[in-house]
Design a protein around this motif. Structure first.
Motif, PDB file in Angstrom:
ATOM      1  N   GLY A  76      -1.806   9.642   6.598  1.00 45.46           N
ATOM      2  CA  GLY A  76      -0.943   8.567   6.793  1.00 45.46           C
ATOM      3  C   GLY A  76      -0.736   8.715   8.187  1.00 45.46           C
ATOM      4  N   PHE A  77      -0.152   7.684   8.894  1.00 45.82           N
ATOM      5  CA  PHE A  77       0.174   8.386  10.326  1.00 45.82           C
ATOM      6  C   PHE A  77       1.778   8.026  10.913  1.00 45.82           C
ATOM      7  N   GLY A  78       2.099   7.187   9.983  1.00 46.09           N
ATOM      8  CA  GLY A  78       4.120   6.989  10.182  1.00 46.09           C
ATOM      9  C   GLY A  78       4.146   5.809  11.335  1.00 46.09           C
ATOM     10  N   GLY A 135       3.437   2.971  10.197  1.00 45.23           N
ATOM     11  CA  GLY A 135       3.428   1.248   9.554  1.00 45.23           C
ATOM     12  C   GLY A 135       4.530   1.082   9.210  1.00 45.23           C
ATOM     13  N   LEU A 136       6.123   1.401   8.384  1.00 47.15           N
ATOM     14  CA  LEU A 136       7.030   1.305   8.294  1.00 47.15           C
ATOM     15  C   LEU A 136       7.539   0.591   9.818  1.00 47.15           C
ATOM     16  N   TYR A 137       7.188   1.375  10.767  1.00 48.03           N
ATOM     17  CA  TYR A 137       7.688   0.915  12.638  1.00 48.03           C
ATOM     18  C   TYR A 137       7.026  -0.704  12.797  1.00 48.03           C
ATOM     19  N   GLN A 154       9.030  -3.514  -4.865  1.00 48.25           N
ATOM     20  CA  GLN A 154       9.598  -2.963  -5.517  1.00 48.25           C
ATOM     21  C   GLN A 154       8.756  -1.655  -6.764  1.00 48.25           C
ATOM     22  N   ASP A 155       8.615  -0.199  -6.316  1.00 50.19           N
ATOM     23  CA  ASP A 155       7.893   0.902  -7.017  1.00 50.19           C
ATOM     24  C   ASP A 155       9.177   2.086  -7.883  1.00 50.19           C
ATOM     25  N   LYS A 156       7.910   2.858  -8.537  1.00 45.73           N
ATOM     26  CA  LYS A 156       9.306   3.365  -9.398  1.00 45.73           C
ATOM     27  C   LYS A 156       8.551   5.289  -8.957  1.00 45.73           C
ATOM     28  N   TYR A 185       7.127   8.269  11.862  1.00 42.62           N
ATOM     29  CA  TYR A 185       8.362   9.523  12.183  1.00 42.62           C
ATOM     30  C   TYR A 185       7.563   9.210  10.237  1.00 42.62           C
ATOM     31  N   ARG A 186       7.457  10.793   9.878  1.00 40.86           N
ATOM     32  CA  ARG A 186       6.886  10.567   8.508  1.00 40.86           C
ATOM     33  C   ARG A 186       7.826  11.466   7.214  1.00 40.86           C
ATOM     34  N   VAL A 187       8.044  11.089   6.172  1.00 41.47           N
ATOM     35  CA  VAL A 187       9.040  12.387   5.459  1.00 41.47           C
ATOM     36  C   VAL A 187       8.796  13.808   5.686  1.00 41.47           C
ATOM     37  N   LYS A 209       0.675   3.498  -2.719  1.00 38.95           N
ATOM     38  CA  LYS A 209       0.637   5.735  -2.317  1.00 38.95           C
ATOM     39  C   LYS A 209       1.889   6.645  -2.820  1.00 38.95           C
ATOM     40  N   TYR A 210       3.139   6.343  -2.795  1.00 40.99           N
ATOM     41  CA  TYR A 210       4.198   6.927  -2.643  1.00 40.99           C
ATOM     42  C   TYR A 210       4.325   6.529  -4.332  1.00 40.99           C
ATOM     43  N   SER A 211       3.572   6.192  -5.137  1.00 36.53           N
ATOM     44  CA  SER A 211       3.915   6.306  -6.539  1.00 36.53           C
ATOM     45  C   SER A 211       2.727   6.537  -7.346  1.00 36.53           C
ATOM     46  N   SER A 257       0.570  -0.548  -0.579  1.00 33.37           N
ATOM     47  CA  SER A 257      -0.063  -0.034  -0.309  1.00 33.37           C
ATOM     48  C   SER A 257       0.984   1.512  -0.118  1.00 33.37           C
ATOM     49  N   ASN A 258       2.724   1.289   0.642  1.00 35.47           N
ATOM     50  CA  ASN A 258       3.208   1.858   0.604  1.00 35.47           C
ATOM     51  C   ASN A 258       3.281   2.588  -0.850  1.00 35.47           C
ATOM     52  N   ALA A 259       3.116   1.334  -1.851  1.00 32.42           N
ATOM     53  CA  ALA A 259       4.525   1.573  -2.928  1.00 32.42           C
ATOM     54  C   ALA A 259       3.496   1.941  -3.959  1.00 32.42           C
TER      55      ALA A 259
HETATM   56  P1  ADP Z   1       2.804   6.682   6.473  1.00 37.47           P
HETATM   57  O1  ADP Z   1       2.658   5.856   5.418  1.00 37.47           O
HETATM   58  O2  ADP Z   1       1.368   5.569   7.353  1.00 37.47           O
HETATM   59  O3  ADP Z   1       3.024   7.936   6.170  1.00 37.47           O
HETATM   60  P2  ADP Z   1       4.481   4.689   6.899  1.00 37.47           P
HETATM   61  O4  ADP Z   1       5.052   4.282   8.221  1.00 37.47           O
HETATM   62  O5  ADP Z   1       4.236   3.187   6.193  1.00 37.47           O
HETATM   63  O6  ADP Z   1       4.159   6.003   7.574  1.00 37.47           O
HETATM   64  O7  ADP Z   1       5.929   5.089   6.322  1.00 37.47           O
HETATM   65  C1  ADP Z   1       7.128   6.837   7.275  1.00 37.47           C
HETATM   66  C2  ADP Z   1       7.143   7.630   5.839  1.00 37.47           C
HETATM   67  O8  ADP Z   1       7.855   6.945   4.846  1.00 37.47           O
HETATM   68  C3  ADP Z   1       6.166   7.710   5.353  1.00 37.47           C
HETATM   69  O9  ADP Z   1       5.385   9.109   5.646  1.00 37.47           O
HETATM   70  C4  ADP Z   1       7.044   7.869   3.194  1.00 37.47           C
HETATM   71  O10 ADP Z   1       7.267   9.672   3.342  1.00 37.47           O
HETATM   72  C5  ADP Z   1       8.041   7.084   3.840  1.00 37.47           C
HETATM   73  N1  ADP Z   1       7.911   6.358   2.513  1.00 37.47           N
HETATM   74  C6  ADP Z   1       7.042   4.146   3.437  1.00 37.47           C
HETATM   75  N2  ADP Z   1       6.825   3.580   1.479  1.00 37.47           N
HETATM   76  C7  ADP Z   1       7.358   5.128   0.714  1.00 37.47           C
HETATM   77  C8  ADP Z   1       7.410   4.619  -0.653  1.00 37.47           C
HETATM   78  N3  ADP Z   1       6.952   3.109  -1.054  1.00 37.47           N
HETATM   79  N4  ADP Z   1       8.269   5.227  -1.307  1.00 37.47           N
HETATM   80  C9  ADP Z   1       8.558   7.176  -0.823  1.00 37.47           C
HETATM   81  N5  ADP Z   1       7.807   6.926   0.540  1.00 37.47           N
HETATM   82  C10 ADP Z   1       7.743   5.824   1.736  1.00 37.47           C
END
Ligand code: ADP
Length: 630
Positions: A584-586, A588-590, A553-555, A572-574, A529-531, A525-527
């Motif tokens: 998002g809440f930051g 997912g990856l945690y 892998q995403d582009k 943590y969110r970028v 969301k962020y493409s 879902s991140n792949a």
């Molecule tokens: P969320 O997506 O809810 O913000 P995540 O913990 O899943 O939280 O991701 C943390 C941050 O990592 C995201 O805010 C995003 O900036 C960055 N990120 C995660 N996956 C990707 C990805 N596939 N491409 C680019 N940025 C990503």
């Protein structure tokens, strides 16, 4: 008769004359025997046949020890007596010929010999030798030479020590060295501070400061007097330009313990003073901060302990300095220190590391640690500094939030499940009836409900992980089946993206299927969301003998290097323009990282901004022998 008388008279005259001559001869012999000049005769074989008393006295021999013996025995240089004898044998006359004679007491006399040969009828009768004692003159000459040599040596020593003084003074940076004599005259003055301290480049040696810088001398005179009175002391001075100097006065004493000269060494301590001020300021900050600041050696021995450390942990500085830091670490966390140390050794700084520490009263304290290496001037790590912040209150606050989130999520789960099931039920019916609009609308409602349930899942898992209550229900399962299912679901999320499977066939692993499913769903879902412009997303597997690497892998927009390091931190969110609008809440990856940690695995990322990202992790595989090959 007359002739006879004449003869008698002549005889009487001759007799008288003879007597007269005999007495004259006796006088002459006596004169020669007792003359002050040493004289001796040597025959043609070199044997001494006569010597006067002066000769015997000058060498200290008795007559029988000298006369009758070879002259060679009494010369110190064999070759020179042979030369003398040869020359005389050739009838040469010697005048002041230098030689060295051996005395009875073993000493050597330097003499000048004047001699010639007395011959009669051409026969060598004896030599006639006069010796002149010049030992005193020679010794004086030697003494003079010695003195000259000593003078030269002390001159060159002086020169060498002057050079040494210069090079010492010039090679110690930020220094001025002065040596003064009893009258305060400069015996030496050198150093790179000369100009700064008001001395120009002229030669001051031998000059009096009263003539050179009378005003300055007025101020320093009493200091010169103190050092010349034998006092050793140091003072600090500030120059008009604001530089700080430390000036040492050292009396230099001779062997009789009298002060002969005074040594004055001035050094520029401006930078030391500044450093002192800086460290005083730092010390004040350290003492006034609310954080516990502790420094320790690489071996973990505490070297400093501020007031806040006393407040936080309950131990005083006296109790803790010199003690091992392990005293503060609970028994189940003792392995943390070596792990932190190895990270620091590789140059890393450990920031906001949340853990627990033991207080003096035995209670546990939640702390956030920031640990930095302390380096010496050459960059070697010589110790560690640790800032410990008491986060008990924050933790309690978080706990309250967690409890609330857990409760709300739990309460939402049940109604949402029934909403989803009703939606699906109606959706099934509408599909059968061919109600296009209804199917479309309810499919969207179903997707949103799924997203919501995913979020609720994440929240519940987060609180469970935080509380250490997450259960792993591990079992053997077909990863390829899970991957297919999740890829299918993900495909529904977006029409702009195509989810492609690559190399994920027949893989069996051991783990919590639902949690691994959650990991994959999150990554996919991140792949997506962020493409934001769509494209192909690959869910792939790279198999090796005993493990498999699973990657997504995403582009898409990619992630900067700095952000890559912090992605897996909670919340943590970028922060950048491109993802401002993406919700998002930051967490997912945690969660991904935590779930994989429970599977002894680790999530990693390779990414380039603007080009895309690849997230991957490894799992051990279980080898299943297929039915056909049996
Ligand atoms: P969320 O997506 O809810 O913000 P995540 O913990 O899943 O939280 O991701 C943390 C941050 O990592 C995201 O805010 C995003 O900036 C960055 N990120 C995660 N996956 C990707 C990805 N596939 N491409 C680019 N940025 C990503």
């Amino acid at each position: 008769m007359e002739e006879l008388n004449e003869l008698r008279a002549k005889l009487t005259w001759y007799e008288n004359r003879n007597k007269q001559l005999e007495s004259e001869l006796y006088e002459i012999r006596d004169f020669i025997e007792n003359a002050a000049t040493p004289l001796h005769w040597v025959n043609d074989r070199g044997i001494i046949i006569w010597a006067n008393q002066a000769e015997l006295d000058s060498l200290g021999f008795a007559k029988e020890e000298y006369v009758g013996h070879s002259i060679r025995n009494f010369h110190a240089d064999a070759h020179s007596i042979e030369e003398i004898l040869t020359k005389l044998g050739n009838d040469e006359v010697l005048h002041n010929y230098p030689a060295r004679l051996k005395c009875k007491d073993g000493s050597i006399k330097h003499v000048l010999i004047s001699s010639n040969v007395f011959r009669k009828d051409g026969r060598f009768i004896h030599t006639r030798c006069f010796t002149r004692d010049i030992t005193d003159i020679v010794q004086q000459g030697h003494r003079k030479d010695e003195l000259l040599e000593k003078l030269e040596e002390s001159q060159s020593r002086l020169f060498r020590s002057e050079k040494l003084f210069k090079s010492i003074a010039l090679n110690i940076p930020n220094t001025l060295i002065i040596v003064i004599d009893k009258e305060h005259k400069f015996m030496a003055i050198e150093g790179d501070l000369m100009k700064k301290m008001g001395f120009d480049s002229q030669d001051y040696t031998g000059k009096h400061p009263a003539e050179l810088t009378p005003e300055k001398y007025e101020i320093t005179k009493y200091l010169y007097e103190r050092v010349m009175a034998g006092e050793k002391f140091s003072i600090e001075r500030k120059s008009s330009a604001g530089e700080d100097y430390m000036v040492h006065f050292v009396p230099l004493k001779n062997e009789q313990n009298e002060v002969e000269s005074g040594l004055i060494i001035a050094t520029d301590i401006t930078s030391i003073k500044e450093a002192e001020e800086k460290s005083a300021k730092l010390a004040a900050i350290i003492e006034s901060t609310d954080d516990a600041i502790i420094s320790k050696t690489l071996e973990g021995i505490i070297t400093s302990w501020n007031i806040s450390a006393e407040r936080t942990f309950g131990y005083t500085a006296e109790e803790m300095i010199g003690q091992p830091i392990l005293k503060l670490i609970p028994s189940d966390r003792q392995d943390e220190e070596p792990r932190i140390l190895s990270r620091l050794k590789s140059g890393e700084r450990v920031e906001h590391f949340e853990t627990r520490r033991l207080k003096k009263d035995g209670n546990l304290l939640d702390v956030s640690l920031t640990i930095s290496p302390v380096k010496d001037t050459s960059g070697n790590i010589i110790g560690l500094s640790k800032i410990a912040r008491d986060i008990t209150e924050r933790k309690q606050e978080e706990q309250r939030k967690n409890d609330f989130v857990a409760m709300v999520s739990h309460e939402l789960k049940t109604p949402l499940t029934s909403v989803t099931s009703y939606v699906q039920l109606v959706l099934g019916r509408l599909k059968k009836e061919g109600h296009e609009f209804g199917v479309n609308a309810l499919s969207r409602a179903d997707l949103q409900a799924k997203k919501m349930s995913l979020m609720i899942h994440d929240f519940l898992n987060l609180t469970r992980i935080e509380d250490g209550k997450i259960d792993m229900n591990k079992q053997e399962f077909g990863l390829h089946l899970l991957i297919e299912e999740i890829a299918d679901d993900a495909q529904f999320i977006s029409t702009k993206h195509e989810v492609k499977l690559l190399g994920c066939e027949h893989i069996f692993v051991y783990g919590d299927k639902d949690k691994i499913g959650q990991v994959l769903t999150n990554l996919l879902s991140n792949a997506i969301k962020y493409s934001p412009y769509g494209g192909i997303i690959i869910l792939g597997c790279q198999k090796s003998d005993t493990s498999v690497r699973i990657y997504v892998q995403d582009k898409g927009i990619g992630i900067s290097r700095a952000d890559q390091k912090r992605l897996f931190e909670r919340f943590y969110r970028v922060k950048n323009e491109k993802i401002k609008s993406i919700s998002g809440f930051g967490i997912g990856l945690y969660l991904v990282a935590e779930i994989l940690r429970y599977h002894n695995s680790e999530i990693r990322v390779e990414s380039e901004e603007g080009k895309g990202s690849t997230f991957y992790f490894n799992m051990d595989t279980i080898i299943k022998v297929s039915q056909k090959s049996i």
